[in-house]
Design a protein around this motif. Structure first.
Motif, PDB file in Angstrom:
ATOM      1  N   VAL A  78       0.917  -1.360   0.039  1.00  0.00           N
ATOM      2  CA  VAL A  78       0.076   0.128  -0.021  1.00  0.00           C
ATOM      3  C   VAL A  78       1.045   1.172   0.210  1.00  0.00           C
ATOM      4  N   THR A  79       0.528   1.822  -0.348  1.00  0.00           N
ATOM      5  CA  THR A  79       1.018   3.715  -0.807  1.00  0.00           C
ATOM      6  C   THR A  79       0.273   4.613   0.029  1.00  0.00           C
ATOM      7  N   VAL A  80       0.972   4.635   1.299  1.00  0.00           N
ATOM      8  CA  VAL A  80       0.337   5.268   2.829  1.00  0.00           C
ATOM      9  C   VAL A  80       0.611   7.196   3.027  1.00  0.00           C
ATOM     10  N   GLY A  81       0.814   8.134   2.883  1.00  0.00           N
ATOM     11  CA  GLY A  81       0.939   9.036   3.512  1.00  0.00           C
ATOM     12  C   GLY A  81       1.892   9.763   4.653  1.00  0.00           C
ATOM     13  N   ALA A  82       2.547  10.515   4.920  1.00  0.00           N
ATOM     14  CA  ALA A  82       2.818  10.232   6.343  1.00  0.00           C
ATOM     15  C   ALA A  82       1.968  10.620   7.300  1.00  0.00           C
ATOM     16  N   TYR A  83       1.028  10.728   7.369  1.00  0.00           N
ATOM     17  CA  TYR A  83       0.160  11.542   8.393  1.00  0.00           C
ATOM     18  C   TYR A  83      -0.420   9.957   8.599  1.00  0.00           C
ATOM     19  N   GLU A  84      -0.756   8.342   7.798  1.00  0.00           N
ATOM     20  CA  GLU A  84      -1.555   7.351   8.556  1.00  0.00           C
ATOM     21  C   GLU A  84      -0.168   6.894   8.440  1.00  0.00           C
ATOM     22  N   VAL A  85       0.821   6.919   8.008  1.00  0.00           N
ATOM     23  CA  VAL A  85       2.303   5.930   9.105  1.00  0.00           C
ATOM     24  C   VAL A  85       2.210   5.740  10.316  1.00  0.00           C
ATOM     25  N   PRO A  86       2.478   6.092  10.988  1.00  0.00           N
ATOM     26  CA  PRO A  86       2.459   6.381  12.122  1.00  0.00           C
ATOM     27  C   PRO A  86       1.534   5.734  13.088  1.00  0.00           C
ATOM     28  N   GLN A  87       0.497   6.209  12.697  1.00  0.00           N
ATOM     29  CA  GLN A  87      -0.851   5.328  13.346  1.00  0.00           C
ATOM     30  C   GLN A  87      -0.497   3.909  12.939  1.00  0.00           C
ATOM     31  N   TRP A  88      -1.174   3.636  11.922  1.00  0.00           N
ATOM     32  CA  TRP A  88      -1.332   2.465  11.443  1.00  0.00           C
ATOM     33  C   TRP A  88      -0.118   1.421  11.577  1.00  0.00           C
ATOM     34  N   GLY A  89       2.010   1.732  12.187  1.00  0.00           N
ATOM     35  CA  GLY A  89       2.538   1.486  12.802  1.00  0.00           C
ATOM     36  C   GLY A  89       1.928   1.325  14.535  1.00  0.00           C
ATOM     37  N   ALA A  90       1.785   1.972  14.459  1.00  0.00           N
ATOM     38  CA  ALA A  90       1.283   1.694  16.203  1.00  0.00           C
ATOM     39  C   ALA A  90      -0.180   1.293  16.279  1.00  0.00           C
ATOM     40  N   GLN A  91      -0.564   0.695  15.422  1.00  0.00           N
ATOM     41  CA  GLN A  91      -1.908  -0.036  15.546  1.00  0.00           C
ATOM     42  C   GLN A  91      -1.731  -1.381  15.294  1.00  0.00           C
ATOM     43  N   GLY A  92      -0.756  -1.416  14.263  1.00  0.00           N
ATOM     44  CA  GLY A  92       0.379  -2.875  13.895  1.00  0.00           C
ATOM     45  C   GLY A  92      -0.814  -3.217  13.417  1.00  0.00           C
ATOM     46  N   TRP A  93      -0.779  -2.190  11.803  1.00  0.00           N
ATOM     47  CA  TRP A  93      -1.675  -2.867  10.472  1.00  0.00           C
ATOM     48  C   TRP A  93      -0.543  -2.751   9.555  1.00  0.00           C
ATOM     49  N   LEU A  94       0.657  -2.193   9.561  1.00  0.00           N
ATOM     50  CA  LEU A  94       2.047  -2.105   8.747  1.00  0.00           C
ATOM     51  C   LEU A  94       3.099  -3.512   9.595  1.00  0.00           C
ATOM     52  N   LYS A  95       4.159  -4.083   8.712  1.00  0.00           N
ATOM     53  CA  LYS A  95       4.945  -4.629   9.068  1.00  0.00           C
ATOM     54  C   LYS A  95       6.036  -3.589   9.279  1.00  0.00           C
ATOM     55  N   ASP A  96       6.801  -3.907  10.354  1.00  0.00           N
ATOM     56  CA  ASP A  96       8.337  -3.415  10.933  1.00  0.00           C
ATOM     57  C   ASP A  96       9.029  -3.840   9.948  1.00  0.00           C
ATOM     58  N   LEU A  97       9.280  -2.841   9.609  1.00  0.00           N
ATOM     59  CA  LEU A  97      10.691  -2.748   8.557  1.00  0.00           C
ATOM     60  C   LEU A  97      12.159  -2.417   9.033  1.00  0.00           C
ATOM     61  N   THR A  98      12.922  -2.241   9.760  1.00  0.00           N
ATOM     62  CA  THR A  98      13.441  -1.817  10.310  1.00  0.00           C
ATOM     63  C   THR A  98      14.563  -3.503  10.373  1.00  0.00           C
ATOM     64  N   PRO A  99      14.468  -4.251  10.524  1.00  0.00           N
ATOM     65  CA  PRO A  99      15.230  -5.645  10.483  1.00  0.00           C
ATOM     66  C   PRO A  99      15.299  -5.898   9.281  1.00  0.00           C
ATOM     67  N   SER A 100      15.045  -5.648   7.974  1.00  0.00           N
ATOM     68  CA  SER A 100      15.102  -5.930   6.856  1.00  0.00           C
ATOM     69  C   SER A 100      15.957  -4.697   5.906  1.00  0.00           C
ATOM     70  N   LEU A 101      15.402  -3.467   6.481  1.00  0.00           N
ATOM     71  CA  LEU A 101      16.179  -2.631   5.774  1.00  0.00           C
ATOM     72  C   LEU A 101      17.374  -2.480   6.130  1.00  0.00           C
ATOM     73  N   LYS A 102      17.360  -2.685   7.483  1.00  0.00           N
ATOM     74  CA  LYS A 102      19.155  -2.478   8.376  1.00  0.00           C
ATOM     75  C   LYS A 102      19.684  -3.550   8.221  1.00  0.00           C
ATOM     76  N   ASP A 103      19.528  -4.543   7.603  1.00  0.00           N
ATOM     77  CA  ASP A 103      20.524  -5.548   7.325  1.00  0.00           C
ATOM     78  C   ASP A 103      20.761  -5.674   5.375  1.00  0.00           C
ATOM     79  N   ASP A 104      19.898  -5.161   4.968  1.00  0.00           N
ATOM     80  CA  ASP A 104      20.286  -4.579   3.699  1.00  0.00           C
ATOM     81  C   ASP A 104      21.783  -3.549   3.332  1.00  0.00           C
ATOM     82  N   LYS A 105      22.864  -3.812   2.870  1.00  0.00           N
ATOM     83  CA  LYS A 105      23.407  -2.758   3.296  1.00  0.00           C
ATOM     84  C   LYS A 105      23.123  -2.236   1.290  1.00  0.00           C
ATOM     85  N   ALA A 106      22.564  -2.727   0.739  1.00  0.00           N
ATOM     86  CA  ALA A 106      23.197  -2.434  -0.789  1.00  0.00           C
ATOM     87  C   ALA A 106      21.816  -1.383  -0.644  1.00  0.00           C
TER      88      ALA A 106
END
Length: 445
Positions: free
Chosen positions: A93-121
């Motif tokens: 889904v494409t979401v605006g900056a307004y929605e992302v923190p709300q949807w993330g805190a609600q558990g509606w979106l995947k936490d991308l932190t590990p996958s982004l950090k682990d991919d140096k490229a």
């Protein structure tokens, strides 16, 4: 950031496109023989992505990407219903900056932190820091930016030269008001500013004016500040500037209307989204191409006052193909993709405001020389955690990241529009707005 753990209403400005994110560990199916569903809005950047998807499919055998295009309102309804119900119809889904923190805190979106950090490229650190901040909650990043923007002041250099005026790189609002009055004539408005009711219309620029005048929507205790002296001073300034040197019928004008007036040479200045610069510099559609100057958003009491917005790609927690979706999202927001756009479709079509490295590409620097440097400068300078003088209990600049803000902002904007049109005073409008805002603030306590 404080977000209530309850069902979230749909935020305004949500453009939903299903595009996949990168490597959410342990989620989803194999990346082989997968068809990803992207619910997408029919805008130019997403059209470019769809046009180039064949490159991704060639490099990733077994993964097909199906773009589903809908009107914005239909997208909001369809994607929210899908994500909230757990149906898993969409993989990205494409979401605006307004929605992302709300949807993330609600558990509606995947936490991308590990996958982004682990991919140096992928180089997640290359994403503009303020944008990453706006897409994160408690140190977890729930989306990546496809493109972003801030707000800048755009002005006609020929009109300024003819009047013997010089625009500073970091003007104050008082200086801008003085220029506007001197440049205002029967044929040409001194400045164009949004006046159309709506939290994403009138209050996009006006909230940044409020912040640099020392005001805010809420204090740290979620007590509304809409009728405070600072908020009132800022709105009076905005209304008076429109009355003294603004465009005709400002209540009917938002982004598109001001863009058309400035590009036609009917306005001397315009304060709005930085993305407009690429349109103003297109000689096929703009009479002022090559005649424009771009500087920081005007200030009063703060060092910066630009806004921050991005359209972002996220993987819903309900996606049945999260691994493959992650692979696609990484590709669509990568350095490699940006070069693909430039080399295939043209360098001015590269998604702006997402990656620092974009602004070091020689071809892009040449094609976007008039506006790229100021865009990067402003986007790196803004502070979404505290854009005004005082701390705030949310992350965001021209919006408040609570579900109720869409309705609050729209109602207060209508009241202010009435003041712009002369149907009420600013003080009366904000007194009514205070009650509306406080009702929403009480729900956050």
């Amino acid at each position: 950031m404080l977000v209530k753990k309850r069902a979230l209403a749909v935020g305004a400005g949500l453009i939903i496109s299903a595009v996949a994110l990168s490597g959410c560990s342990g989620a989803g199916t194999s990346s082989k023989n997968v068809t990803l569903t992207l619910a997408t809005v029919n805008n130019p950047q997403m059209k470019d992505m769809e046009e180039l998807k064949g490159t991704f499919e060639k490099d990733n055998p077994g993964i097909k990407v199906n773009f589903v295009q809908m009107e914005e309102g239909d997208l909001r309804a369809a994607v929210t219903a899908d994500v909230a119900s757990g149906a898993g119809q969409y993989d990205v889904v494409t979401v605006g900056a307004y929605e992302v923190p709300q949807w993330g805190a609600q558990g509606w979106l995947k936490d991308l932190t590990p996958s982004l950090k682990d991919d140096k490229a992928y180089d997640v650190d290359d994403i503009l820091p303020p944008v990453r901040t706006a897409l994160s909650v408690d140190g977890k990043q729930y989306a990546v930016p496809f493109y972003g923007e801030s707000s800048i002041l755009m002005y006609n250099k020929e009109m300024f030269a003819a009047a013997g005026l010089t625009m500073p790189n970091e003007p104050t609002w008082q200086e801008v008001a003085g220029f506007a009055k001197k440049l205002n004539t029967a044929e040409t408005a001194g400045i164009c500013l949004r006046g159309k009711p709506g939290w994403g219309d009138l209050f996009a620029p006006l909230t940044t004016v409020v912040q640099t005048f020392g005001g805010t929507w809420y204090d740290e205790n979620w007590d509304a500040q809409v009728d405070s002296p600072e908020f009132t001073e800022a709105v009076n300034f905005y209304v008076d500037l429109l009355k003294d040197a603004g465009e005709k019928d400002p209540v009917s004008n938002s982004f598109t209307e001001c863009l058309n007036q400035l590009s036609a040479g009917k306005v001397a200045m315009w304060y709005d989204a930085s993305v407009a610069a690429s349109i103003l510099e297109d000689p096929t559609s703009s009479k002022v191409a090559g005649k424009m100057g771009y500087v920081h958003a005007p200030v009063n009491k703060t060092e910066e006052s630009g806004w921050l917005w991005s359209w972002n790609l996220a993987v819903p927690a309900t996606s049945k193909n999260a691994d493959a979706a992650t692979t696609f999202v990484k590709w669509a927001t990568s350095k490699k993709y940006q070069r693909l756009v430039g080399e295939t479709l043209g360098w001015t079509r590269v998604p702006p405001g997402a990656r620092t490295s974009t602004y070091s590409i020689p071809e892009y620097k040449e094609a976007a020389a008039a506006f790229a440097p100021i865009t990067l400068e402003v986007m790196n300078a803004v502070n979404p955690k505290q854009p005004g003088l005082n701390p705030q209990p949310w992350v965001g600049i021209q919006y408040v990241t609570i579900p109720e803000f869409q309705d609050v902002g729209n109602q207060v904007a209508q009241l202010v529009a009435d003041a712009i049109a002369g149907r009420s005073s600013v003080e009366d409008a904000l007194a009514k707005g205070q009650k509306i805002a406080q009702a929403a603030g009480d729900k956050q306590k």
